[in-house]
Design a protein around this motif. Structure first.
Motif, mmCIF file in Angstrom:
data_model
loop_
_atom_site.group_PDB
_atom_site.id
_atom_site.type_symbol
_atom_site.label_atom_id
_atom_site.label_comp_id
_atom_site.label_asym_id
_atom_site.label_seq_id
_atom_site.Cartn_x
_atom_site.Cartn_y
_atom_site.Cartn_z
ATOM 1 N N TYR A 64 37.988 60.940 92.021
ATOM 2 C CA TYR A 64 38.175 62.254 91.080
ATOM 3 C C TYR A 64 36.970 62.045 90.042
ATOM 4 C CZ TYR A 64 42.471 61.570 93.317
ATOM 5 O OH TYR A 64 43.169 61.396 93.659
ATOM 6 N N THR A 332 51.548 63.501 97.724
ATOM 7 C CA THR A 332 51.757 63.363 99.063
ATOM 8 C C THR A 332 51.557 61.939 99.219
ATOM 9 O OG1 THR A 332 49.335 62.295 98.135
ATOM 10 C CG2 THR A 332 49.258 65.110 98.868
ATOM 11 N N ALA A 336 47.267 60.629 96.020
ATOM 12 C CA ALA A 336 46.455 61.930 95.602
ATOM 13 C C ALA A 336 46.248 63.099 96.528
ATOM 14 C CB ALA A 336 45.070 60.573 96.219
ATOM 15 N N PHE A 337 44.820 63.376 96.166
ATOM 16 C CA PHE A 337 44.984 65.223 96.911
ATOM 17 C C PHE A 337 45.175 65.572 97.966
ATOM 18 C CE2 PHE A 337 42.754 66.012 92.422
ATOM 19 C CZ PHE A 337 43.745 66.075 91.735
ATOM 20 N N LEU A 338 45.149 65.753 98.887
ATOM 21 C CA LEU A 338 44.777 66.521 99.851
ATOM 22 C C LEU A 338 43.646 67.923 99.526
ATOM 23 C CD1 LEU A 338 46.926 66.539 103.005
ATOM 24 C CD2 LEU A 338 45.519 67.906 102.683
ATOM 25 N N ASP A 340 41.121 69.163 102.557
ATOM 26 C CA ASP A 340 40.284 69.532 103.430
ATOM 27 C C ASP A 340 40.372 70.617 104.445
ATOM 28 O OD1 ASP A 340 39.008 67.957 105.673
ATOM 29 O OD2 ASP A 340 40.296 66.503 106.084
ATOM 30 N N PRO A 353 45.775 70.309 94.899
ATOM 31 C CA PRO A 353 45.528 68.578 94.260
ATOM 32 C C PRO A 353 46.472 68.463 93.162
ATOM 33 C CG PRO A 353 43.893 70.181 94.774
ATOM 34 C CD PRO A 353 45.192 70.867 95.071
ATOM 35 N N GLY A 358 46.502 66.578 88.548
ATOM 36 C CA GLY A 358 45.670 67.623 89.262
ATOM 37 C C GLY A 358 44.404 69.262 88.590
ATOM 38 N N LEU A 382 34.067 65.271 99.100
ATOM 39 C CA LEU A 382 35.869 65.215 99.016
ATOM 40 C C LEU A 382 36.113 64.113 99.803
ATOM 41 C CD1 LEU A 382 35.903 69.135 98.367
ATOM 42 C CD2 LEU A 382 36.582 67.730 96.718
ATOM 43 N N PHE A 385 39.418 62.475 100.215
ATOM 44 C CA PHE A 385 40.666 63.968 99.950
ATOM 45 C C PHE A 385 40.981 64.206 101.638
ATOM 46 C CE2 PHE A 385 38.490 64.533 96.094
ATOM 47 C CZ PHE A 385 39.138 62.825 95.445
#
Ligand SMILES: Cc1cc2nc3c(=O)[nH]c(=O)nc-3n(C[C@H](O)[C@H](O)[C@H](O)COP(=O)(O)OP(=O)(O)OC[C@H]3O[C@@H](n4cnc5c(N)ncnc54)[C@H](O)[C@@H]3O)c2cc1C
Length: 403
Positions: A64, A332, A336-338, A340, A353, A358, A382, A385
């Motif tokens: 991050y 999630t 953590a962020f997603l 994609d 995110p 975020g 990234l 993520f």
């Protein structure tokens, strides 16, 4: 029949992430449109309530850090362009027992992980023992076995202003904005994506889905399971008149204490003239439908927050609630962020995110999303993520957009 309006990129949802993406698309000269069911900045999603903590050494994971560093630079650029204050470097303290190893979602060993990230990226910081902390920050009532990480360049951002500034700049640079427009379906077609909205259909070469707490339901399939909307609460408590100057000078702070995951809260300095202190904790068992949940924080909920976290820890704070609000995390499974491309529909970029941390990255995530939509790749890596991290042996099949 007249042809459908066509854009290079459509952004679905203009909150923290979407407003940043639209601004960055417009800066790059893309024919871009942003759509939102409400009129951001608004109070119905994840990005309201005056302030969001920002830090640059990110204990949730070193992946991050480049986002946080870049986001600060973008906010300073935006401030220069708009004349608005968006980022206040009030500093941020993470207070914890030195040996705290309580299992906390993405934040186990938070201080140590934050220090490692600061050292690795050369981020200015200090580590304070309990005596130094008590001397410098008498607003905190300590047990004596705490230590603290202090990052002077951290502090808070003003979310409503950040969103407003980015939408305003995007429009000034030529992006189209459609508010009060619900995106109902996103359907990949040959060479484009059809976007069906409450106000008609349009086509785009690429779609950035930054629909926050609504993203799971809109995307459907595995995303409905991976992106869970959770109800959160914000509380503003009254400050004793003598303690107001102390709290106006305070840094932001994050304070995991005690032995359970719930023994955690964070807060902000008192905004000048408010005589109140904004604080919050986190809920991870409050799954809700973002269109239909209890948006009112009860007196009992604020009282419980005060008793469990503030009482005996923050000097000069009264149990009187002067304001409260609910807000939504999109969580999630690993917090953590997603971010994609959709595995079955690569023209759809999922930008989700949240999981409670975020906003500080949002300006940079918007830039990365715009880069991917235009050039196919982002400057910031990234890969941490990616949605594929949730693939299991034997696989939970993705069912795709609206699937
Ligand atoms: C209580 C709370 C405290 C937080 N504290 C911090 C903090 O201190 N530091 C930090 O870094 N982060 C923090 N966060 C997290 C941060 O605020 C979020 O990560 C961020 O705001 C998420 O932005 P978003 O763009 O994903 O969602 P949002 O800003 O909610 O934007 C989503 C947008 O999509 C629109 N939309 C949804 N569905 C549709 C549709 N079908 N058609 C059209 N439009 C649609 C919505 O109207 C909304 O405007 C906090 C979050 C909460 C809730």
């Amino acid at each position: 029949m007249s042809p459908l309006p066509t854009y290079d990129v459509a952004v679905v949802g203009l909150g923290a992430m979407g407003s940043a993406a639209l601004y960055q698309l417009a800066r790059r000269g893309a024919r871009a449109i942003g759509l939102d069911r409400f009129a951001p900045p608004h109070e119905r999603g994840s990005s309201h309530g005056e302030t969001r903590i920002t830090r640059q050494a990110i204990g949730e994971g070193e992946a991050y850090v480049p986002l946080a560093l870049r986001a600060h630079a973008i906010w300073r650029e935006l401030e220069a362009a708009t004349g608005e204050t968006l980022l206040v470097e009030a500093g941020c303290l993470i207070i914890s027992r030195e040996d705290d190893q309580v299992e906390r979602r993405a934040r186990t060993g938070f201080i140590q992980r934050t220090i490692r990230a600061a050292e690795r990226y050369g981020i200015s910081h200090e580590v304070l023992n309990a005596a130094e902390l008590a001397y410098r920050h008498p607003q905190f009532i300590l047990r004596g076995d705490e230590s603290a990480y202090f990052e002077p360049g951290a502090g808070y951002v003003l979310p409503e202003r950040c969103i407003g500034a980015q939408i305003g700049e995007a429009e000034r640079l030529g992006a189209q904005v459609r508010l009060g427009t619900v995106v109902e379906r996103i359907v990949p077609e040959h060479g484009a994506v059809r976007i069906e909205t409450s106000a008609g259909t349009l086509l785009a070469g690429e779609v950035i889905v930054s629909a926050g707490a609504w993203a799971g339901a809109l995307l459907g399939g595995r995303f409905a399971r991976l992106l869970e909307p959770q109800r959160q609460m914000l509380h503003w408590f009254a400050i004793e008149p003598d303690a107001v100057p102390l709290w106006e000078r305070s840094p932001a702070y994050i304070w995991p204490h005690g032995e359970s995951l719930d023994d955690f809260f964070y807060g902000f300095p008192a905004l000048h003239g408010s005589a109140s202190l904004k604080t919050a904790n986190e809920q991870y068992d409050a799954l809700v439908d973002p269109n239909d949940f209890d948006r009112v924080v009860s007196a009992a909920e604020s009282r419980a927050m005060f008793e469990a976290n503030l009482k005996g820890r923050l000097r000069g704070i009264r149990p009187d609630v002067v304001r409260s609000a609910t807000c939504l995390y999109t969580v999630t499974p690993d917090s953590a962020f997603l971010i994609d491309r959709h595995p079955e529909a690569p023209r759809i970029l999922v930008v989700s995110p949240c999981s409670g941390h975020g906003f500080k990255h949002s300006a940079a995530i918007g830039e990365a999303a715009a880069e991917i939509a235009i050039t196919g790749r982002s400057t910031v890596d990234l890969s941490a993520f990616a949605v594929s991290r949730f693939d299991t042996a034997g696989g939970t099949p993705s069912t795709g957009a609206n699937g």
